[in-house]
Design a protein around this motif. Structure first.
Motif, PDB file in Angstrom:
ATOM      1  N   GLU A 167       0.829  -1.205   0.000  1.00  0.00           N
ATOM      2  CA  GLU A 167       0.000   0.000   0.000  1.00  0.00           C
ATOM      3  C   GLU A 167       0.864   1.255   0.000  1.00  0.00           C
ATOM      4  O   GLU A 167       0.564   2.232  -0.688  1.00  0.00           O
ATOM      5  CB  GLU A 167      -0.925   0.002   1.220  1.00  0.00           C
ATOM      6  N   LEU A 168       1.950   1.206   0.761  1.00  0.00           N
ATOM      7  CA  LEU A 168       2.860   2.350   0.809  1.00  0.00           C
ATOM      8  C   LEU A 168       3.507   2.578  -0.552  1.00  0.00           C
ATOM      9  O   LEU A 168       3.594   3.711  -1.028  1.00  0.00           O
ATOM     10  CB  LEU A 168       3.930   2.143   1.883  1.00  0.00           C
ATOM     11  N   ALA A 215       3.847   5.743  -5.497  1.00  0.00           N
ATOM     12  CA  ALA A 215       3.753   5.834  -6.964  1.00  0.00           C
ATOM     13  C   ALA A 215       2.662   6.817  -7.368  1.00  0.00           C
ATOM     14  O   ALA A 215       2.849   7.631  -8.289  1.00  0.00           O
ATOM     15  CB  ALA A 215       3.486   4.453  -7.558  1.00  0.00           C
ATOM     16  N   ASP A 216       1.513   6.758  -6.684  1.00  0.00           N
ATOM     17  CA  ASP A 216       0.435   7.708  -6.962  1.00  0.00           C
ATOM     18  C   ASP A 216       0.880   9.137  -6.675  1.00  0.00           C
ATOM     19  O   ASP A 216       0.559  10.062  -7.434  1.00  0.00           O
ATOM     20  CB  ASP A 216      -0.808   7.374  -6.115  1.00  0.00           C
ATOM     21  N   HIS A 217       1.634   9.315  -5.604  1.00  0.00           N
ATOM     22  CA  HIS A 217       2.133  10.651  -5.257  1.00  0.00           C
ATOM     23  C   HIS A 217       3.092  11.173  -6.326  1.00  0.00           C
ATOM     24  O   HIS A 217       3.032  12.343  -6.712  1.00  0.00           O
ATOM     25  CB  HIS A 217       2.826  10.613  -3.887  1.00  0.00           C
ATOM     26  N   ARG A 261       2.196  15.350 -12.688  1.00  0.00           N
ATOM     27  CA  ARG A 261       1.049  15.990 -13.360  1.00  0.00           C
ATOM     28  C   ARG A 261       0.932  17.449 -12.918  1.00  0.00           C
ATOM     29  O   ARG A 261       0.697  18.332 -13.736  1.00  0.00           O
ATOM     30  CB  ARG A 261      -0.227  15.227 -13.022  1.00  0.00           C
ATOM     31  N   ALA A 262       1.099  17.694 -11.630  1.00  0.00           N
ATOM     32  CA  ALA A 262       1.028  19.072 -11.123  1.00  0.00           C
ATOM     33  C   ALA A 262       2.147  19.927 -11.719  1.00  0.00           C
ATOM     34  O   ALA A 262       1.915  21.078 -12.109  1.00  0.00           O
ATOM     35  CB  ALA A 262       1.105  19.078  -9.605  1.00  0.00           C
ATOM     36  N   ASP A 263       3.355  19.376 -11.818  1.00  0.00           N
ATOM     37  CA  ASP A 263       4.467  20.110 -12.427  1.00  0.00           C
ATOM     38  C   ASP A 263       4.180  20.405 -13.895  1.00  0.00           C
ATOM     39  O   ASP A 263       4.456  21.501 -14.388  1.00  0.00           O
ATOM     40  CB  ASP A 263       5.769  19.317 -12.297  1.00  0.00           C
ATOM     41  N   SER A 264       3.636  19.422 -14.585  1.00  0.00           N
ATOM     42  CA  SER A 264       3.294  19.604 -15.999  1.00  0.00           C
ATOM     43  C   SER A 264       2.233  20.688 -16.168  1.00  0.00           C
ATOM     44  O   SER A 264       2.338  21.549 -17.051  1.00  0.00           O
ATOM     45  CB  SER A 264       2.792  18.286 -16.589  1.00  0.00           C
TER      46      SER A 264
END
Length: 151
Positions: free
Chosen positions: A29-30, A35-37, A43-46
Motif C-alpha cells: 500500500e505504501l 507511486a500515486d504521489h 502531473r502538477a508540475d506539468s
C-alpha cells in the motif's frame, strides 16, 4: 513441557506469519501510495509549466497587440495631421501628371499645378488609413506567428 514449547513455538510462528503478511500488505500500500504521489506531482508540475507557458504567450500576444495598435494610432494621427494641413492650405497634394495642349494654336495653356478634386482627396486619405491598417495587421500577424505560434 516439550509439547507446550512446541505449541508455543507454533503459535509464535503463526503470529509472526500473520504479522509479516500484514506488514507486506502495508508495504505494498505504501509503494502504491508513493507511486500515486509521484504521478500526481509530475502531473502538477506539468500543469504548472503549461500554465506558465500560457501566461507567457498571452503576455507576448498582448505586448504585440499594444505595439501594433500604437503604431496604427500613430499612422492615423499622421494621416489626420496631413489631412488637416491640406484642408487648411498649409500643404498641397500634388499629382504627377502632364497637361496636353488644349488650344488650337498648339500652345500649352498654363492652368497651374494639377491637384486632386475634393472627392479624390477624401478617397486618397481613406486609402492611406486603410493602407496603415492593413500594414499593421500584416506586421501584427507576422509577429504573432513568429513570437507566439512558433514558440
Amino acid at each position: 513441557m516439550s509439547r507446550t514449547l512446541a505449541i508455543l513455538c507454533g503459535a509464535l510462528l503463526l503470529a509472526l506469519y500473520v504479522a509479516l503478511g500484514a506488514l507486506q500488505d502495508q508495504a505494498t500500500e505504501l509503494a502504491t501510495a508513493q507511486a500515486d504521489h509521484r504521478q500526481a506531482s509530475a502531473r502538477a508540475d506539468s500543469l504548472a509549466d503549461t500554465l506558465r507557458l500560457q501566461r507567457e504567450l498571452v503576455a507576448a500576444a498582448a505586448a504585440l497587440d499594444t505595439k501594433h495598435t500604437k503604431e496604427l494610432d500613430d499612422a492615423k494621427a499622421d494621416n489626420d495631421r496631413l489631412r488637416a494641413a491640406v484642408a487648411a492650405g498649409q500643404q498641397r497634394l500634388r499629382v504627377n501628371a502632364t497637361c496636353p495642349a488644349t488650344s488650337s494654336s498648339g500652345r500649352v495653356v498654363d492652368a497651374g499645378t494639377a491637384e486632386l478634386t475634393p472627392q479624390a482627396r477624401q478617397d486618397y486619405f481613406a486609402l492611406r488609413d486603410e493602407l496603415a491598417l492593413s500594414r499593421q495587421m500584416i506586421l501584427g500577424l507576422q509577429d504573432y506567428v513568429g513570437t507566439v505560434c512558433l514558440r
